[in-house]
Structure formats: C-alpha cells, structure tokens
Design an enzyme around this catalytic site. Structure first.
Site, PDB file in Angstrom:
ATOM      1  N   ASN B 130      11.445  16.955  35.764  1.00  0.00           N
ATOM      2  CA  ASN B 130      10.219  17.242  35.001  1.00  0.00           C
ATOM      3  C   ASN B 130      10.576  17.523  33.535  1.00  0.00           C
ATOM      4  OD1 ASN B 130       8.039  18.628  33.785  1.00  0.00           O
ATOM      5  ND2 ASN B 130       7.301  19.337  35.780  1.00  0.00           N
ATOM      6  N   GLY B 132       9.114  18.896  31.200  1.00  0.00           N
ATOM      7  CA  GLY B 132       8.740  20.225  30.716  1.00  0.00           C
ATOM      8  C   GLY B 132       9.512  21.341  31.397  1.00  0.00           C
ATOM      9  N   GLU B 133      10.281  21.019  32.419  1.00  0.00           N
ATOM     10  CA  GLU B 133      11.036  22.066  33.107  1.00  0.00           C
ATOM     11  C   GLU B 133      12.535  21.879  32.843  1.00  0.00           C
ATOM     12  OE1 GLU B 133       9.443  22.233  37.164  1.00  0.00           O
ATOM     13  OE2 GLU B 133       7.702  23.327  36.423  1.00  0.00           O
ATOM     14  N   MET B 134      13.236  21.134  33.695  1.00  0.00           N
ATOM     15  CA  MET B 134      14.673  20.999  33.495  1.00  0.00           C
ATOM     16  C   MET B 134      15.032  19.744  32.692  1.00  0.00           C
ATOM     17  SD  MET B 134      15.539  22.471  37.275  1.00  0.00           S
ATOM     18  CE  MET B 134      17.251  22.991  37.197  1.00  0.00           C
TER      19      MET B 134
END
Ligand code: HEC
Ligand code: HEC
Ligand code: HEC
Ligand code: HEC
Ligand SMILES: [Ca+2]
Ligand SMILES: [Ca+2]
Lengths: 339, 339
Positions: B130, B132-134
C-alpha cells in the site's frame, strides 16, 4: 567495574601515525594483556527504574506525533540502531547524522558522535525536545505522564516521591539503557580462554587488527568509546555531511572533525557505518579505515580477515519483553502528528 | 474452535430498532446462554511459523523506507493499534482510516473495516504494497528476504521448501497474528463463574449493555466481528471521513456506510474510536452509539456503568519477546526513505 571517567582513561588524543601505532603494539602481549577486554553484565542497575525506563523507551507518546519512540531510531531488534544512513524524525525529517547503537553505550566515556552529553541521563533529555527527532517539549512530555494514573503510581513507587519531572524520566531511561549490554560474544569467549570460540581466519583478523594499529583507537571492552579521534588522520575523509565533530563542542580548531571512536561491538548489526552512514558494508568501512586512518591498503584477504574478526564481536542481544504501556486517560492530551 | 465462516454465523444484517432489540433480549438468560463468550487461547498455531511471522511483523525492511513495520501501526505495547486518529504511513502520509487492533482479529469473520479481506493471510499482503502505508512491493519485499541467508534458512526450515514468496510471508505473519489472543479478562472470569471478578457497577453496565441492545451487534467471544452494520442506524453519523464502508466492496447501495462491527475486547486500549477515530474517549463513543444506533440517551450514571463494564474486557496482553532480526547481507538493497 569499568572506569567511565574520561579523565582517568588514556585518551590518546595525540595524533597517531601508522608507524608509531605499529611500534606501540609490536610486542603483542599475552591474552591477559590484550587491548580488548570482555564485557560483563552491569552489576548495579536498579531493576524497578529500568523496568519503568523500558516503558518510556518504547512509549511514542514522548513524541509530538505519538508515533516515534526511542526504539524507532535505536531498534533493539536491529542492534540498537535504525540501519538507515541518517534517521527519520518527526514529520519524516531527514536526520543530520547516523544513529549510533545504544547497545553498550553506557561504556562510552561520553554520548553522541561529538561527545556533547556526558552520560546517558544527560543524553536522554535531548531527543524528546529535538525538533528533528521527537519534536516534543519536556513540559508536554511530563504533562502527558502526569495525566496517566498508572505512570504516576509507578514513578511514585520507583522514586519514592510524588515528584515526576524530566529528571526522573531521564534517570529511568538511563537505567534501562544500562541494561543494554551484550555479553558473551564469541570473541569474549576466546578472550576468556576458549581457544575454539573463534576460527583461524577470525584470529588472523584480530592479529591484523592489532598489528595494523586499529586497536590504538578501538580498544577497551567496547573496542571504542575511549577517545575522540580525527576522522581522516592520514588522508582526508570526503563527505557531504556538514558535521564538524568535537569542534562543535570545544570550538577548538585542532578538534575539528574529531569524532568519538564508535564501539565495534555488534558492528555486524549496525550498518551503515560512519557518522554520515556512507559505508554500506563492513568491507567498505574497514577499507576506508585502513586507508585514511593508517595509510594502509589491505588486500582482499586481509580485509576479509578483519571483517571476519569484527563479526565475532556480536554479543548476546538483550532479551526484551515488550512492555505493555499504561493507556492514556480521558484527560491525556492527544498527539498531533499532522500540525 | 470458533466458527469463522460468516455464512454460518447469524449476521443480523436486518435493521434492528431499539425496541425489537430490547424485546429480543428481554428474558436475559442464564450465564451459559450469555450473548458473549470467553475467549480461549488458539489451539493449533504452528509455532515455527509464528516465530518467523513475529520477525516479519517487527521488520521495517518490509517497507520502502526501512522505518515502518506492522508494529508501527499495530503496536503490541498499545493494544495492537497506534492510538492515532488515522495512521502515519510512508513519508508521513496521513492515513484514511483508524487503525483497528490486531488483537483477537483472527476471531473476526473478515478483515478491514469494510471486510474486504477474507482472512489474515489475504490481509497481510495489503499494507506492504500500500503506497500510503509501507509503500513497498511484494517483489522487493521477497527480494529483500531472499538476500538474507538467515531468513532463507528459516523459511526453508519452517516451510520445508526453498520457495520463498509472498505466500509464505503472509502465511507466517498470519500465524503470528493468530497467537495475538487476549484471554482471561475480568469479564471472562465472571463468565466462567467467578462472581467477584467484576463489581456491582460493572455488572450493572453489562446488564444495560444487554438490555439497551448493544449486544445485538457486539456479541460472540469478540463482542463484535460477527456482522457488518450501518454506522448511524437511527440517526445519521456526522463525519468528514469519506469511507463508505461495505459499499466499497459490494457496490450495493443498501450497504453504504455499513462497517464491520469492531471487537470491544481491549477497547480501553484502542482509543480513539470509530473508523474515523473521532471519539477520543470511551464515554463519548458509548454516548454516540446509544444515540445513533439505538436512539437512546444514556444518563451520566448509565454511561459510566457501561464504560466500567467495557474496561473489564481488557485481557491478558500477549507476552512478546522482541525478536532479533537477521542482519542484511552485503547484497541486500538498502532502504530508500527519502526518494
Ligand atoms: C529520530 C531519531 C532518533 C530518536 C527518536 C532517538 N534517537 Fe538517540 N540518537 C539518534 C541520532 C541520530 C544520534 C546521534 C546524534 C549525534 O551524535 O549528534 C543519537 C544518539 C543517541 C545516543 C548516544 C549513543 C552514543 O554512543 O553516542 C543515545 C544513548 C541515544 N541516542 C538514546 C536515545 C534515547 C534514550 C531516545 C529516546 C528518548 C532516543 N535516543 C531517541 C537518533 C534518534
Ligand atoms: C586514529 C583513530 C582510528 C584508527 C587507527 C582506526 N579507527 Fe576506526 N574509527 C575511528 C573513528 C573516529 C571512527 C568514526 C569516524 C566517523 O564515523 O566519522 C571509526 C569508525 C570505524 C568503523 C565504523 C563503526 C560504525 O559503527 O560506524 C569501523 C568498522 C572501524 N572504525 C574499524 C576500524 C578498523 C578495522 C581499523 C583498522 C584498520 C580502524 N578502525 C582504525 C577511529 C580510528
Ligand atoms: C501505516 C499504518 C499501517 C501499517 C504499516 C500496517 N497497518 Fe494494518 N491496518 C492499518 C489500517 C489503517 C487498517 C484499517 C484499514 C481499513 O480497514 O481499510 C489496518 C487493518 C489491519 C488488519 C485488519 C484488522 C481487522 O480486524 O479488521 C490487520 C489484521 C492488519 N492491519 C495487519 C497488518 C499487518 C500484518 C501489517 C504489516 C504487514 C500491517 N497491518 C501494517 C494500518 C497499518
Ligand atoms: C446496530 C449495530 C450496533 C449497535 C446496536 C451498537 N453498535 Fe457499537 N458499533 C457498531 C459499529 C458498526 C461500529 C463501528 C462504527 C464505525 O466506526 O464507523 C461500532 C463501534 C463501537 C465502539 C467503538 C469501537 C472502536 O474500536 O472503534 C464502541 C465503544 C461501541 N461500538 C460500543 C457500543 C455500545 C456501548 C452500544 C450500545 C449502547 C453499541 N455499541 C451498540 C455497531 C453497533
Ligand atoms: Ca551505523
Ligand atoms: Ca481505535
């Protein structure tokens, strides 16, 4: 116990040429007289303080964002550092300098690359209020802790008083950090007499580490942390990093670009190397050290031998049971990561 | 063991009015027939898989920056969530939705607020890739692991094959997550017959929780996770958060703003509440639930009683010994946090 007072340790702040170092170490002594000593577990850490300190170490509420804890940049799963060239701080700011390991850092004569903090207690206040790291203030950090009944009770129990100020916070964190010792590396086993603990290549590496002169700077139980030394003694070190080392503290021109000699304990885990994190591998760091500190170019075999020796310095990592943090109360200020 | 197949669980997807709920629960049954059951430790987790999964859970090298691990947003020191309104992801991006706890999440019929992943294995691939995450890719994550001899050896030992793909990665992570069960909450002790495990106020809170109708949605051993329900059943929920809930998965208009009913286990630790993280305190969340899900306005005393009950749901937190991660090799790609 270890003598941590810099004034009583032979500091070797004088310029060491390759030749004089070799001379110094020519008659390599019996094992009892090795320039490196095993490390032992600390004797007198206050366990209740250390347990509280462990909570604080892992508590991201000591940062403005509620996201960054001491362990973010000194990850105890990764040798007590973050394995980044320079750290990521509040708001994803790029840090100015490589994050040193906290493992065995209580054995260093001073804290930070330039030694600007005398000890762990003095050091621990720094990152909380550093705008590029945790970006909080001591006042807000203490307010946060005071708003949480379980913390209030634990501070009271540990320190025997209702006082909960930054002094108790840093004392507890430092007590935890003092437990972060990594004993029983294979090299320590060898030092203590187990001839089989290291193999022939590793022993050759150690012998070269001594005879080449590395040990003039990387000595004592921490293989470092006993003196400030010029980075680029024989040949200048090329870097974009603006850090000036010890000069920033003393304003003494002769100490420009002097850095605290870092420990080589667990160096296998604390890549990348140097204050600017420019060396990705141990092979590269050893090559650079040989050339710019000693005027020596190691053969591939010699380099590999020294690297093999350095990997025998990985000790038993602290066994840390993750603390369960006391929950915020209804009155605890909520973190503000995005403003 | 628990039946996790949603089609075999009474889902109560029909609209529940306050009255019908009250009717449903009027003759509150004997303890054996309570709508909430104690949770037990999982029976059949593969311990070698879980141990490897724990390493992966804590390994920030599964992210592009080398800084963010699963534990960054589901901190096991803090109830398996990050206690932020919405998470901080790669490059300090503001996340779209509140991070749910991973504690007991294996007991939920599906994963994510909108249930878009069927189980933990399917879920675990998501955050790695993702942006926006990792912000990594499965390929790069697997390359990283394959470049590290200790990981290669451990995967081989655990899975009995040289295959090291994202499938083994997510299987191991899911096995670790299955261990994250929090048994023996005071309320479970009471359910099992220890009358003194909860006090009078807490018992009153539980009775009101049943009679008011909360239990229509928050039921089963996880007090949630058994159905999707409309947020704002009686009165619309006001939020700036654009999440549309179950509709995003089914494109069925009737399911717009239906969210997976979250577990109330350890809810004391997982503030702030709701998918948008808008409720900072349990008192506020209970008040909102009463009004918009049941059309009830609780008195201050009633609210406090329910909150007191909810705090009896804090179970024994998993005892996690921090893993020591295998160091990167000379060929491991270094993280790129700033580009
Ligand atoms: C955002 C990254 C970051 C955070 C958060 C952080 N540190 Fe550091 N730490 C660093 C960096 C970078 C240095 C080196 C700074 C220098 O030498 O100028 C450092 C230096 C240190 C040192 C000195 C080690 C030595 O041998 O010189 C200690 C000890 C330390 N930190 C402990 C802590 C503690 C305790 C906390 C939490 C209260 C903390 N750090 C939080 C990045 C961080
Ligand atoms: C004259 C002093 C001196 C000598 C001799 C010396 N070093 Fe160093 N060493 C330092 C200093 C100072 C640093 C930190 C420099 C910096 O990062 O700017 C350092 C850093 C290192 C590092 C990186 C550690 C880290 O965590 O970043 C390694 C590895 C190392 N030295 C190995 C060696 C080896 C091997 C030799 C011998 C070939 C050697 N050193 C000789 C002073 C010395
Ligand atoms: C940057 C923050 C972040 C990171 C990193 C992260 N998560 Fe999450 N996680 C979230 C958020 C936010 C959600 C909710 C997303 C949604 O429902 O749409 C979530 C949902 C979940 C859920 C669903 C729980 C439930 O009951 O619905 C699980 C399980 C989970 N994450 C596990 C993991 C694992 C495993 C990793 C690492 C591989 C990970 N997470 C990394 C933020 C994060
Ligand atoms: C009709 C179904 C329904 C009923 C009845 C209901 N809830 Fe909920 N509850 C939900 C859903 C769905 C959510 C998640 C909504 C969201 O976050 O958008 C939720 C969320 C919560 C939360 C926040 C959990 C978290 O981790 O964010 C709490 C606390 C809660 N409910 C307690 C209660 C209480 C107390 C009652 C009774 C007064 C109650 N609920 C009645 C469906 C229901
Ligand atoms: Ca380093
Ligand atoms: Ca929450």
């Amino acid at each position: 116990m270890l003598n941590k007072n810099p004034s009583r340790v032979p500091l070797m702040r004088f310029v060491l040429g390759a030749v004089s170092v070799a001379a110094l170490l020519a008659g390599a002594p019996a094992r009892a007289a090795e320039p490196v000593q095993p490390i032992e577990l600390p004797k007198a850490v206050n366990p209740a303080q250390a347990e509280l300190g462990k909570k604080l170490w892992f508590d991201p509420r000591l940062s403005r964002s509620g996201f960054i804890s001491c362990n973010s940049c000194h990850n105890l799963s990764m040798g007590g550092s973050d394995n980044l060239k320079t750290s990521i701080g509040h708001n994803w700011q790029k840090g100015p300098i490589n994050s040193p390991t906290v493992l065995n850092s209580s054995l260093n004569m001073a804290q930070f690359w330039d030694g600007r903090a005398e000890d762990l207690r003095e050091q621990a206040g720094g990152p909380i209020a550093n705008p590029g790291e945790m970006a909080f203030t001591h006042e807000l950090a203490v307010d946060m802790l005071r708003s949480i009944p379980q913390y209030v009770a634990e501070f009271k129990q540990v320190f025997g008083s209702d006082k909960l100020s930054i002094a108790e916070v840093t004392t507890a964190i430092a007590a935890f950090e003092e437990t972060l010792i990594t004993p029983n590396a294979r090299f320590d086993q060898w030092l203590k007499g187990d001839m089989k603990a290291i193999n022939d290549q590793e022993l050759r590496g150690y012998q070269l580490f001594k005879s080449a002169g590395c040990v003039a700077c990387h000595n004592g139980p921490n293989l470092g942390g006993t003196s400030f030394q010029k980075m680029g003694l024989i040949e200048p070190y090329q870097t974009d990093n603006p850090a000036e080392g010890r000069y920033a503290v003393t304003k003494n021109d002769a100490e420009r670009f002097n850095f605290k000699v870092p420990t080589l304990r667990n160096v296998e885990l604390t890549y990348p190397y140097f204050h600017d994190g420019a060396a990705d591998t141990l092979a590269r760091a050893v090559d650079t050290m040989g050339r710019i500190q000693l005027g020596k170019t190691f053969s591939t075999q010699e380099n590999a031998d020294i690297v093999a020796f350095l990997k025998t310095l990985t000790g038993e990592q602290p066994r840390v049971v993750l603390p369960i943090l006391p929950p915020s109360s209804d009155t605890t200020q909520r973190p503000r990561p995005f403003d």
